[in-house]
Write a protein that holds these residues in place. Structure first.
Motif, mmCIF file in Angstrom:
data_model
loop_
_atom_site.group_PDB
_atom_site.id
_atom_site.type_symbol
_atom_site.label_atom_id
_atom_site.label_comp_id
_atom_site.label_asym_id
_atom_site.label_seq_id
_atom_site.Cartn_x
_atom_site.Cartn_y
_atom_site.Cartn_z
ATOM 1 N N ALA A 289 0.881 -1.174 0.000
ATOM 2 C CA ALA A 289 0.000 0.000 0.000
ATOM 3 C C ALA A 289 0.915 1.220 0.000
ATOM 4 C CB ALA A 289 -0.923 0.007 1.208
ATOM 5 N N PHE A 290 1.196 1.731 -1.200
ATOM 6 C CA PHE A 290 2.133 2.841 -1.342
ATOM 7 C C PHE A 290 1.554 4.096 -0.675
ATOM 8 C CE2 PHE A 290 4.028 6.463 -3.510
ATOM 9 C CZ PHE A 290 5.352 6.107 -3.564
ATOM 10 N N PRO A 291 2.340 4.863 0.062
ATOM 11 C CA PRO A 291 3.778 4.740 0.270
ATOM 12 C C PRO A 291 4.183 4.142 1.605
ATOM 13 C CG PRO A 291 3.079 6.928 0.890
ATOM 14 C CD PRO A 291 1.833 6.198 0.513
ATOM 15 N N THR A 292 3.229 3.658 2.403
ATOM 16 C CA THR A 292 3.523 3.371 3.804
ATOM 17 C C THR A 292 3.705 1.907 4.135
ATOM 18 O OG1 THR A 292 1.146 3.378 4.286
ATOM 19 C CG2 THR A 292 2.337 5.455 4.592
ATOM 20 N N GLU A 293 3.233 0.996 3.284
ATOM 21 C CA GLU A 293 3.297 -0.425 3.616
ATOM 22 C C GLU A 293 4.134 -1.169 2.576
ATOM 23 O OE1 GLU A 293 -0.502 -2.174 4.327
ATOM 24 O OE2 GLU A 293 -1.253 -0.440 5.459
ATOM 25 N N TRP A 294 5.182 -1.859 3.063
ATOM 26 C CA TRP A 294 6.106 -2.569 2.196
ATOM 27 C C TRP A 294 6.279 -3.997 2.707
ATOM 28 C CZ3 TRP A 294 8.106 -0.017 -2.078
ATOM 29 C CH2 TRP A 294 7.885 1.371 -2.103
ATOM 30 N N GLU A 295 6.295 -4.946 1.762
ATOM 31 C CA GLU A 295 6.493 -6.342 2.137
ATOM 32 C C GLU A 295 7.649 -6.923 1.328
ATOM 33 O OE1 GLU A 295 3.164 -8.376 -0.829
ATOM 34 O OE2 GLU A 295 2.674 -8.045 1.302
ATOM 35 N N LEU A 296 8.395 -7.834 1.960
ATOM 36 C CA LEU A 296 9.547 -8.448 1.299
ATOM 37 C C LEU A 296 9.083 -9.223 0.074
ATOM 38 C CD1 LEU A 296 12.603 -9.033 1.363
ATOM 39 C CD2 LEU A 296 12.074 -11.052 2.744
#
Length: 452
Positions: A289-296
């Motif tokens: 969920a750009f820009p706050t959530e990042w997954e490997l």
């Protein structure tokens, strides 16, 4: 062959270093090539005293491995390096770093010589006719500089936080990267607006992203001094109000150090490759969920100490630029490249790796870009004086799966009053940089001003 002896003053100083810092003088004082036809040159001299002199003068060692013809004595350059010396006022530590690089270069030279049809395929190089001479005065002056710095550093640590990085930006009518070959010292000193920071942490490695609706997102490293472990933070810029968000938000945090949040888009999705050398990996994250959530998304490489990984797509091939530590050396001074058909596929090492072995030119400093003339430009860090001292813009003149060549277009020093500049990125009409400064911890006048 017997190891050369230190001059008396240098013998005295090495004993001092070993006593003060527990340094071991267990490394050989000269790098002996594995083959009789290979010769080590230190700043163009064949004798190890040239290396000692370079280190005692706090200069950058230039080490070359050459093939020397037994018949004519002509020399052919097989491998070379301008070696990063992180702590220039520690002689034994600097010598060990240099001789570790000598051993790596000898192996590198032998591989290249074995793969070549003839030694004459390599460029000619000339050694200096006279051997280097090391005077006792040079050793004594080095010792005085070290002890003077040691005495001054104690009160300075109480008064000043050295190496404090801050972010700055400026808006331009045209992208600043189009002027990469300008004489830019005056240009870099003007019109920069420093973004608000915090005295408890530094901000560095800024990367810009422009969304489809025209809004800008800034990702960067935040490093709190109490943890000394970097995280990736984000702030947004609203083109309508012409303002940045005031408070950064941490968007990626691991139990190891993160920095240099390189961003790219593929098949409509946004990915990030932060530096994760503390975990001995190169990791790729997908924006859930750009820009706050990042997954490997993928671990690109394992068991590798790689810094400032940067991708470039030329329309056909994906290229990965990264600085890899080899044999206990620094990741400031060597650049390797890899290529693949896909950013998620297997990466093939370039046969010329490392394509750059020079602390003034190697480590990445931002996205590759093309200028108005269509030249492919690689921003690089100049770490000769110290880490992140300045920037060098390099034009990549040849990039294939078997060849690589580049040349310098310009050097940019930090703005006046700053001590370093090591990241430069531009998107649309906004350019962002980071600048190294000194943060005052204690102001003796602050209390008096409050009481007045």
């Amino acid at each position: 062959m017997a190891q050369p002896a230190y001059p008396p003053v240098l013998q005295w100083w090495t004993r001092i270093e070993k006593r003060l810092y527990g340094e071991a003088d267990d490394a050989p004082r000269g790098g002996a090539p594995a083959r009789a036809s290979l010769v080590v040159l230190y700043d163009g001299h064949e004798n190890i005293e040239a290396l000692w002199k370079t280190l005692l003068q706090c200069r950058t060692p230039h080490i070359q491995i050459v093939w020397k013809s037994p018949e004519s004595g002509e020399m052919r350059l097989l491998a070379e390096s301008y070696v990063a010396i992180p702590e220039k006022l520690f002689f034994l530590k600097s010598l060990r770093t240099s001789l570790q690089r000598v051993a790596v270069l000898i192996e590198r030279a032998q591989r290249r010589l074995d793969a070549a049809a003839s030694p004459h395929a390599f460029p000619l190089v000339n050694a200096r006719a006279q051997p280097a001479q090391l005077s006792g005065l040079t050793s004594a002056w080095f010792a005085l500089r070290h002890l003077g710095r040691k005495v001054l550093n104690q009160p300075l640590k109480l008064l000043v936080q050295r190496g404090h990085w801050v972010l700055a930006y400026r808006r331009t009518d045209s992208p600043v990267e189009l002027r990469a070959d300008s004489s830019a010292d005056d240009d870099v000193s003007r019109n920069w607006v420093t973004l608000p920071g915090m005295p408890t942490q530094f901000h560095a490695d800024p990367f810009l992203w422009r969304g489809k609706n025209g809004d800008y997102h800034l990702f960067f490293e935040s490093l709190p001094y109490d943890t000394n472990r970097g995280v990736i933070s984000h702030i947004a810029f609203d083109p309508a109000t012409q303002k940045w968000q005031e408070t950064p938000r941490v968007v990626l945090d691991r139990n190891y150090h993160l920095s240099y949040p390189f961003l790219f888009e593929h098949d409509g999705e946004i990915f990030m490759i932060p530096e994760t050398c503390g975990n001995r990996t190169i990791e790729m994250y997908r924006a859930a969920a750009f820009p706050t959530e990042w997954e490997l998304h993928k671990v690109v490489m394992r068991d590798v100490v790689a810094a400032d990984t940067t991708l470039h797509y030329d329309g056909k091939t994906w290229w990965m630029f990264t600085s890899i530590t080899e044999e206990g050396g620094s990741n400031w001074d060597e650049l390797s490249i890899f290529h693949s058909d896909s950013p998620f596929g297997e990466w093939t090492a370039h046969p010329m790796n490392p394509v750059v072995s020079d602390c003034r030119l190697a480590r990445m400093a931002g996205n590759l870009f093309k200028d108005a003339q269509g030249r492919l430009i690689r921003p690089a860090q100049n770490c000769e004086r110290e880490y992140g001292a300045a920037l060098t813009f390099r034009e990549i003149t040849e990039l294939t799966t078997t060849t690589y060549a580049e040349q310098t277009l310009s050097v940019r020093n930090p703005p006046r009053g700053r001590q370093g500049l090591h990241t430069w990125n531009a998107v649309g009409g906004i350019t962002v940089i980071d600048m190294k400064t000194q943060l005052r911890k204690w102001n003796p006048w602050r209390g008096a001003m409050r009481r007045a």
